[in-house]
Every structure is written in structure tokens, then in C-alpha cells.
Write an enzyme that holds these catalytic residues in place. Structure first.
Site, PDB file in Angstrom:
ATOM      1  N   GLY A 175       0.622  -1.060  -0.071  1.00  0.00           N
ATOM      2  CA  GLY A 175       0.196  -0.032   0.248  1.00  0.00           C
ATOM      3  C   GLY A 175       0.932   1.592   0.125  1.00  0.00           C
ATOM      4  N   PRO A 226       4.820  -5.314  -0.728  1.00  0.00           N
ATOM      5  CA  PRO A 226       4.838  -3.976  -1.363  1.00  0.00           C
ATOM      6  C   PRO A 226       4.660  -4.547  -3.211  1.00  0.00           C
ATOM      7  CG  PRO A 226       6.743  -4.047  -0.922  1.00  0.00           C
ATOM      8  CD  PRO A 226       5.836  -5.534   0.464  1.00  0.00           C
ATOM      9  N   GLY A 227       4.117  -3.871  -3.127  1.00  0.00           N
ATOM     10  CA  GLY A 227       3.164  -4.087  -4.941  1.00  0.00           C
ATOM     11  C   GLY A 227       4.114  -3.011  -5.619  1.00  0.00           C
ATOM     12  N   ARG A 240      -6.010   3.766 -16.033  1.00  0.00           N
ATOM     13  CA  ARG A 240      -6.558   3.889 -14.914  1.00  0.00           C
ATOM     14  C   ARG A 240      -6.767   5.630 -14.861  1.00  0.00           C
ATOM     15  NH1 ARG A 240      -2.642   4.800 -11.991  1.00  0.00           N
ATOM     16  NH2 ARG A 240      -3.205   4.070  -9.677  1.00  0.00           N
ATOM     17  N   TYR A 285      -9.670   5.027 -12.054  1.00  0.00           N
ATOM     18  CA  TYR A 285      -9.533   6.593 -10.920  1.00  0.00           C
ATOM     19  C   TYR A 285     -10.093   7.706 -10.915  1.00  0.00           C
ATOM     20  CZ  TYR A 285      -7.813   1.251 -10.269  1.00  0.00           C
ATOM     21  OH  TYR A 285      -7.689  -0.078 -10.421  1.00  0.00           O
ATOM     22  N   CYS A 344     -12.557   3.250 -28.827  1.00  0.00           N
ATOM     23  CA  CYS A 344     -14.035   3.839 -29.527  1.00  0.00           C
ATOM     24  C   CYS A 344     -14.726   4.598 -28.334  1.00  0.00           C
ATOM     25  CB  CYS A 344     -14.948   3.288 -30.859  1.00  0.00           C
ATOM     26  SG  CYS A 344     -13.737   3.000 -31.806  1.00  0.00           S
TER      27      CYS A 344
END
Ligand code: LLP
Length: 444
Positions: free
Chosen positions: A251, A297-298, A336, A340, A367
Site C-alpha cells: 500500500g 509491496p507491489g 487507470r 480511478y 472508440c
């Protein structure tokens, strides 16, 4: 923006953007666009920061799991293995990819709020270190599968400590209204713990929590750790269970645009230190043994290691309203903004010294009107044929890409000491139709 504070990027003597020592304009010419580019040194530096912090501040009594959902491909599992990390996988597909890359099963943690029966079987057959249980149904299914195999599986239980992290609500995971984890507050976490402890083929090792993603407030992690340890202490008092492992999830936030904090790799040690400090303090407060500590962690490992390169195509100026700069990518390779409203920073890689003269919206080629990489982004004067670099695209871009509109998912290259090689080869049109079936009656 001062890109020089980012260790992976610089502007070379030609005025071109460089990543990991490779000229982005040359990369675009050699590999074509759109192209995902990753800086190996940055990825390794981030992995080491976390690993070394656990070694230094927690006596090495823990492990860093790379949250591979951020960017899952065989090369990433290879880097994680070489750096001594474990990984978190969240589907049969991620598990398969990790195993195919030779990743040791004993360092794989299996996640998911609704793991399929087949995925549980795959995890057991691979011999994963731990399954992170997220429903009573899953616990019972796993028990039955283990009984049939005559094996005992180590598990963690995902708990929800009820911490509201300041981030987009789609990536918050530990609020009361969440599809993840057993609530500590309403007693579900204690109830599932007793249930799992009663199952003979599951060995409960401890707990997992993940409060959300793209979080900058250290206090959120500290609070989550405090709440987890209070729960662990209560459980010990009520049933004598000793928690051996605590997984605090991932995170940590990364820099995307002006409003974000820019943290050099070494700075992430402070986040982990704060978390470790809270775990140690909680253990001292409640007289608990310090558990084996895991973090996942990513984004922070791979997001800033990546840029996406595009070629500028059509430019549409709507006087008094907006300028659209269209590129050869779009929501199929970076959804993204659509999902978001995410913000990014863009640079013309071939004119990297030119000041950002205007605000433009970067449009994709799909489109639909909402297909933007970003709206109102500062950019130097763009012309057709320019190479546009969008920064911080290493996490959750490739991994969320699709073939929408039957666009090809771009390939990825890994740069090391200025040299680039494919780690994901380009898709072909043939790939798009590989699984299609044209019944004979529809072919005539
Ligand atoms: N552990 C668990 C259980 C998770 O669910 C996640 C992320 C992580 C670790 C890694 O979190 P990180 O360090 O990357 O923040 N697609 C969204 C992000 C979804 C995050 C899902 N879980 C995005 O593009 O922002």
C-alpha cells in the site's frame, strides 16, 4: 517537475528522456510504440530497501513478498527470486506464471477473496507456503482438500482492522464496508479463528491485513498494526493462540503527479520503519512474541520503474475548450484514468528540455470519449510524430491491460545499464484470434 530527483530518469545531452540509461527516443525507434519500459535497477533497489530494512530493524525475522498483481510476468518473478523475496499471488494464473519462472513454492503466498476450488487445488499441489483464508467457505473447502491429500496446510486469516486510509475508495480495503477480510470490530475475525483452529488439516500461523493502496500517511499503517496486535493479544487471552506470522500487506504510495510525494527508493525505509516500530511496540505492550513479519509491496516496487512510450498522432484543438493529443495507446494498455481518474505526468521524450507550455488531454485510440490517459496535463508543444513518455506506469498498467477494440497489448522491455531486451514480446493479430472459433455454419 524536476525529474532529476527520480533516480531512474534523466535528460541526456540530446535533450532526450532516458530511463535506466536508455534513450527513450531510441527505444521507440527500435521496439516501436506503444511500449512499456522498465528499469531493472530501480526495481532491484526497491526490493533491497525493504529487505534490508527488515534485516536491520527486525533482525531479519520476516520476508518481503512482492505483490505480483502490480506487474506479473516471468521476468518479474525472476528478479524477485534473485533478490531473495517471496511473492504474493492472487490467482491460478499468477501462481502458474511464478512457477513457470521457477519461483520456489515455499515462498509463495496465495491470496484472493473468492479463490476457486481449482485454484485452491493448484496452490496445494504446488506446495505454497501459505494460503491466506478470506471466507469460511474457503476454510472448509481447503480443509476437505487437505484431508483428501493427507496434508496439513499453513494458513493466515485475512482480518479487517477497520482503518480508513486516505486513498481512492476503489483501492481502500479495510473500511467496514469491504469485500475483504473478517471484521475485528464485529467479532467475525475471532469467530473464524476459532473455526480454523478446530480444523485438523489447517495450521493457523497468524493474520494478514492490507488496508489499501497508494497511501502516504504513515499513521494509517501504524494504526493498522496497532489494531492487529490488539486483536492478536485478545485472541491469545481468550483461547491461548500464539500468532507466529503477521502480514501487513502493501500500500505504500508512489509519485505520479504534482500532488504526490516524491520519495527516493531509500525513503521507503521510513515507511517500513514506522510499521516495524508499531509492531515492536504492540508486542511489548501486550507481552507478545514478535511474529515473523511479512509485507507485500507491489506498486512501490515497480510503478516508478516504468514508463510507457507512445507516438503522437492526431492533434485536435477545440478553440476555447480543450486540446486533444492522441496517441497510439489508450485504455486498453492503461485503464487507470478511466477507472480511478488517476493522474500522470507526461513528457515529450524527444523534447525533454522544452518547458510544459500548455495543458492538453492525452487521448487513446479506443472508440469511446472517456478513453484518456489523462486530462489537462501540462505538456510541451506536441507535434505529430513526437515520442510521448507517460511516467510511473510500471504498476497496474500491463497487469490491467486488455484487448479492448482488439487492440494489441504492447510489449514490455527491461532496461539494464542502458541495454534493453524484451520481457514480454509483442502480441500479433494471430494472438487475437487464437482462441476464436468460427463454426462451419457461420463461415458460409
Ligand atoms: N496485498 C494485497 C492483499 C493487496 O490486495 C494488494 C493490492 C497489495 C498487497 C499490494 O498493494 P500495493 O503495494 O501495490 O499498493 N489496480 C489498482 C490497485 C489495486 C490494488 C490491489 N491490491 C490501481 O491501479 O491503482
Amino acid at each position: 517537475m524536476n525529474i532529476h530527483t527520480r533516480e531512474t530518469l534523466k535528460i541526456n545531452e540530446k535533450g532526450h528522456l532516458e530511463i535506466g540509461g536508455a534513450d527513450c527516443v531510441e527505444l521507440a525507434a527500435r521496439f516501436s510504440t506503444p511500449l512499456y519500459v522498465f528499469d531493472e535497477a530501480y526495481i532491484r533497489a526497491m526490493m533491497r530497501v525493504y529487505r534490508e530494512t527488515i534485516a536491520r530493524e527486525y533482525g531479519g525475522n520476516g520476508c518481503v513478498l512482492y505483490a505480483s498483481k502490480a506487474f506479473s510476468c516471468m521476468a518479474m518473478y525472476g528478479i524477485a527470486r534473485q533478490e531473495g523475496l517471496g511473492v504474493d499471488v492472487v490467482s491460478g494464473g499468477e501462481l502458474y506464471t511464478a512457477r513457470k519462472a521457477g519461483f520456489p513454492a515455499e515462498k509463495i503466498y496465495m491470496h484472493g477473496n473468492n479463490k476457486l476450488q481449482a485454484e485452491l487445488e493448484e496452490a496445494l499441489d504446488a506446495g505454497v507456503a501459505c494460503v491466506v483464508v478470506d471466507s469460511a467457505l474457503e476454510a472448509d473447502r481447503l480443509e476437505a482438500l487437505c484431508a483428501a491429500r493427507g496434508k496439513v496446510q499453513r494458513v493466515l486469516i485475512r482480518i479487517n482492522p477497520g482503518v480508513e486510509a486516505h486513498t481512492h475508495h476503489f483501492v481502500q480495503t479495510a473500511t467496514p464496508d469491504s469485500k475483504f477480510g473478517f471484521s475485528v470490530a464485529n467479532g467475525d475475525a475471532a469467530r473464524i479463528s476459532s473455526h480454523v483452529l478446530s480444523l485438523p488439516h489447517l495450521e493457523l500461523r497468524g493474520f494478514h491485513c492490507h488496508i489499501g493502496s497508494q497511501i502516504f500517511e504513515k499513521d494509517s499503517f501504524v494504526l493498522a498494526a496497532e489494531k492487529c496486535l490488539a486483536f492478536i493479544a485478545d485472541l491469545k487471552a481468550s483461547c491461548g493462540f500464539v500468532c507466529e506470522e503477521l502480514n501487513m500487506g502493501g500500500g505504500f504510495g508512489v509519485w505520479y503527479a504534482e500532488e504526490d510525494r516524491m520519495i527516493p527508493p531509500a525513503g521507503y525505509a521510513e515507511y517500513l520503519s514506522a510499521l516495524i516500530g508499531a509492531v515492536k511496540a504492540g508486542c511489548a505492550k501486550y507481552g507478545l512474541k514478535q511474529p515473523y513479519l511479512l509485507i507485500e509491496p507491489g506498486r512501490s516496487i515497480v510503478a516508478e520503474a516504468g514508463v510507457t512510450l507512445y507516438t503522437v498522432g492526431a492533434i485536435r484543438e477545440i478553440p476555447g475548450l480543450r486540446k486533444y493529443v492522441a496517441v497510439d495507446g489508450g485504455m486498453f494498455e492503461n485503464p487507470r484514468y478511466c477507472l480511478y481518474g488517476s493522474r500522470y505526468t507526461a513528457i515529450l521524450a524527444n523534447k525533454a528540455n522544452e518547458p510544459a507550455a500548455e495543458r492538453v488531454s492525452i487521448a487513446g485510440k479506443c472508440c469511446e470519449s472517456g478513453d484518456l490517459i489523462g486530462a489537462d496535463m501540462p505538456l510541451a508543444h506536441a507535434e505529430t510524430g513526437d515520442i510521448l513518455a507517460v511516467l510511473t506506469t510500471g504498476a497496474y498498467n500491463y497487469s490491467m491491460a486488455s484487448n479492448y477494440n482488439r487492440n494489441l497489448i504492447p510489449p514490455a522491455v527491461l532496461v539494464r545499464e542502458g541495454e534493453a531486451e524484451y520481457i514480454i514480446r509483442p502480441q500479433t493479430y494471430e494472438d487475437l484470434t487464437r482462441n476464436d472459433i468460427l463454426p462451419a455454419r457461420l463461415a458460409k
